[in-house]
Design a protein around this motif. Structure first.
Motif, PDB file in Angstrom:
ATOM      1  N   LEU A 282       0.840  -1.189   0.000  1.00 24.69           N
ATOM      2  CA  LEU A 282       0.000   0.000   0.000  1.00 24.69           C
ATOM      3  C   LEU A 282       0.881   1.246   0.000  1.00 24.69           C
ATOM      4  O   LEU A 282       1.390   1.657   1.037  1.00 24.69           O
ATOM      5  N   PRO A 283       1.073   1.864  -1.148  1.00 22.06           N
ATOM      6  CA  PRO A 283       1.955   3.031  -1.199  1.00 22.06           C
ATOM      7  C   PRO A 283       1.310   4.241  -0.525  1.00 22.06           C
ATOM      8  O   PRO A 283       0.097   4.375  -0.490  1.00 22.06           O
ATOM      9  N   LYS A 284       2.145   5.100  -0.014  1.00 26.77           N
ATOM     10  CA  LYS A 284       1.656   6.332   0.586  1.00 26.77           C
ATOM     11  C   LYS A 284       1.678   7.409  -0.479  1.00 26.77           C
ATOM     12  O   LYS A 284       2.668   7.602  -1.172  1.00 26.77           O
ATOM     13  N   GLY A 285       0.589   8.106  -0.624  1.00 28.04           N
ATOM     14  CA  GLY A 285       0.478   9.134  -1.653  1.00 28.04           C
ATOM     15  C   GLY A 285       1.197  10.412  -1.261  1.00 28.04           C
ATOM     16  O   GLY A 285       1.596  10.603  -0.105  1.00 28.04           O
ATOM     17  N   PRO A 286       1.352  11.321  -2.208  1.00 31.82           N
ATOM     18  CA  PRO A 286       2.046  12.576  -1.922  1.00 31.82           C
ATOM     19  C   PRO A 286       1.210  13.517  -1.051  1.00 31.82           C
ATOM     20  O   PRO A 286       1.749  14.363  -0.368  1.00 31.82           O
ATOM     21  N   PHE A 287      -0.100  13.359  -1.066  1.00 28.42           N
ATOM     22  CA  PHE A 287      -0.974  14.222  -0.278  1.00 28.42           C
ATOM     23  C   PHE A 287      -1.741  13.374   0.727  1.00 28.42           C
ATOM     24  O   PHE A 287      -2.501  12.494   0.336  1.00 28.42           O
TER      25      PHE A 287
ATOM     26  N   GLY B 130      -4.619  12.284   3.347  1.00 33.36           N
ATOM     27  CA  GLY B 130      -6.040  12.575   3.400  1.00 33.36           C
ATOM     28  C   GLY B 130      -6.382  13.386   4.634  1.00 33.36           C
ATOM     29  O   GLY B 130      -5.545  13.611   5.516  1.00 33.36           O
ATOM     30  N   PRO B 131      -7.615  13.817   4.748  1.00 37.41           N
ATOM     31  CA  PRO B 131      -8.016  14.640   5.892  1.00 37.41           C
ATOM     32  C   PRO B 131      -7.952  13.897   7.229  1.00 37.41           C
ATOM     33  O   PRO B 131      -7.806  14.522   8.283  1.00 37.41           O
ATOM     34  N   LEU B 132      -8.060  12.586   7.204  1.00 37.36           N
ATOM     35  CA  LEU B 132      -8.011  11.821   8.453  1.00 37.36           C
ATOM     36  C   LEU B 132      -6.653  11.156   8.678  1.00 37.36           C
ATOM     37  O   LEU B 132      -6.523  10.302   9.561  1.00 37.36           O
ATOM     38  N   ALA B 133      -5.629  11.520   7.916  1.00 43.57           N
ATOM     39  CA  ALA B 133      -4.320  10.880   8.025  1.00 43.57           C
ATOM     40  C   ALA B 133      -3.761  11.033   9.427  1.00 43.57           C
ATOM     41  O   ALA B 133      -3.769  12.109  10.011  1.00 43.57           O
ATOM     42  N   GLY B 134      -3.290   9.930   9.991  1.00 37.69           N
ATOM     43  CA  GLY B 134      -2.688   9.933  11.317  1.00 37.69           C
ATOM     44  C   GLY B 134      -3.680   9.816  12.451  1.00 37.69           C
ATOM     45  O   GLY B 134      -3.281   9.708  13.601  1.00 37.69           O
ATOM     46  N   SER B 135      -4.957   9.833  12.173  1.00 36.28           N
ATOM     47  CA  SER B 135      -5.945   9.745  13.259  1.00 36.28           C
ATOM     48  C   SER B 135      -6.148   8.291  13.677  1.00 36.28           C
ATOM     49  O   SER B 135      -5.703   7.355  13.014  1.00 36.28           O
TER      50      SER B 135
ATOM     51  N   PRO C 262      -9.885   6.180   1.465  1.00 37.17           N
ATOM     52  CA  PRO C 262      -9.595   7.413   0.725  1.00 37.17           C
ATOM     53  C   PRO C 262      -9.492   8.642   1.631  1.00 37.17           C
ATOM     54  O   PRO C 262      -8.819   9.603   1.283  1.00 37.17           O
ATOM     55  N   LEU C 263     -10.143   8.627   2.781  1.00 35.67           N
ATOM     56  CA  LEU C 263     -10.035   9.761   3.686  1.00 35.67           C
ATOM     57  C   LEU C 263      -8.727   9.715   4.475  1.00 35.67           C
ATOM     58  O   LEU C 263      -8.293  10.734   5.002  1.00 35.67           O
ATOM     59  N   CYS C 264      -8.099   8.554   4.554  1.00 33.46           N
ATOM     60  CA  CYS C 264      -6.816   8.435   5.246  1.00 33.46           C
ATOM     61  C   CYS C 264      -5.647   8.730   4.305  1.00 33.46           C
ATOM     62  O   CYS C 264      -4.646   9.307   4.714  1.00 33.46           O
ATOM     63  N   ASP C 265      -5.749   8.315   3.057  1.00 34.59           N
ATOM     64  CA  ASP C 265      -4.694   8.546   2.083  1.00 34.59           C
ATOM     65  C   ASP C 265      -5.348   8.715   0.722  1.00 34.59           C
ATOM     66  O   ASP C 265      -6.068   7.836   0.253  1.00 34.59           O
ATOM     67  N   LEU C 266      -5.115   9.847   0.081  1.00 29.99           N
ATOM     68  CA  LEU C 266      -5.813  10.169  -1.162  1.00 29.99           C
ATOM     69  C   LEU C 266      -5.396   9.297  -2.336  1.00 29.99           C
ATOM     70  O   LEU C 266      -6.060   9.304  -3.370  1.00 29.99           O
TER      71      LEU C 266
END
Length: 131
Positions: free
Chosen positions: A68-73, A75-80, A94-98
């Motif tokens: 599962l690659p990490k995207g450049p941006f 998501g709004p819930l990233a790290g929560s 999609p809300l964790c990683d765009l």
């Protein structure tokens, strides 16, 4: 018609069908010359096989280890905390990683919602478009 006459008719019909099939088969064999068919190339030697296996091994070892690659941006819930609890994160990836918006599995509901809202707004603003 009697039974003998019907049997004679069936035999002559079957003979006619077999004769037509034989004529069609013979015509196909005579007419179907390999005009546009290229002759088959001779098989290459098996000396290329070790080189091919070596190249495939080198390419396979260069693949990323993380599935599962990490995207450049982010998501709004990233790290929560929501992005680490497994049953829920499967639905909100999609809300964790765009980068998950690239997957048809996750983007399809959003596309359907977008077009549904757009069509509804157009139908409300322009009454002539309502069915």
């Amino acid at each position: 018609l009697t039974c003998e006459a019907m049997a004679q008719t069936r035999r002559s019909a079957l003979s006619l069908v077999l004769a037509v099939a034989a004529v069609c088969l013979a015509a196909q064999w005579l007419v179907s010359a390999p005009a546009f068919v290229q002759p088959r190339a001779e098989k290459q030697s098996s000396s290329e096989l070790p080189a091919l296996l070596g190249a495939a091994t080198a390419l396979a070892s260069a693949l990323p280890a993380e599935a599962l690659p990490k995207g450049p941006f982010p998501g709004p819930l990233a790290g929560s905390e929501l992005c680490v609890s497994k049953p829920l994160v499967w639905f909100i990836y999609p809300l964790c990683d765009l980068v998950f918006f690239l997957s048809p599995l996750y983007i399809t509901p959003f596309v359907l919602i977008f077009w549904g809202v757009l069509v509804t707004v157009i139908q409300l603003v322009i009454p002539a478009t309502q069915p």
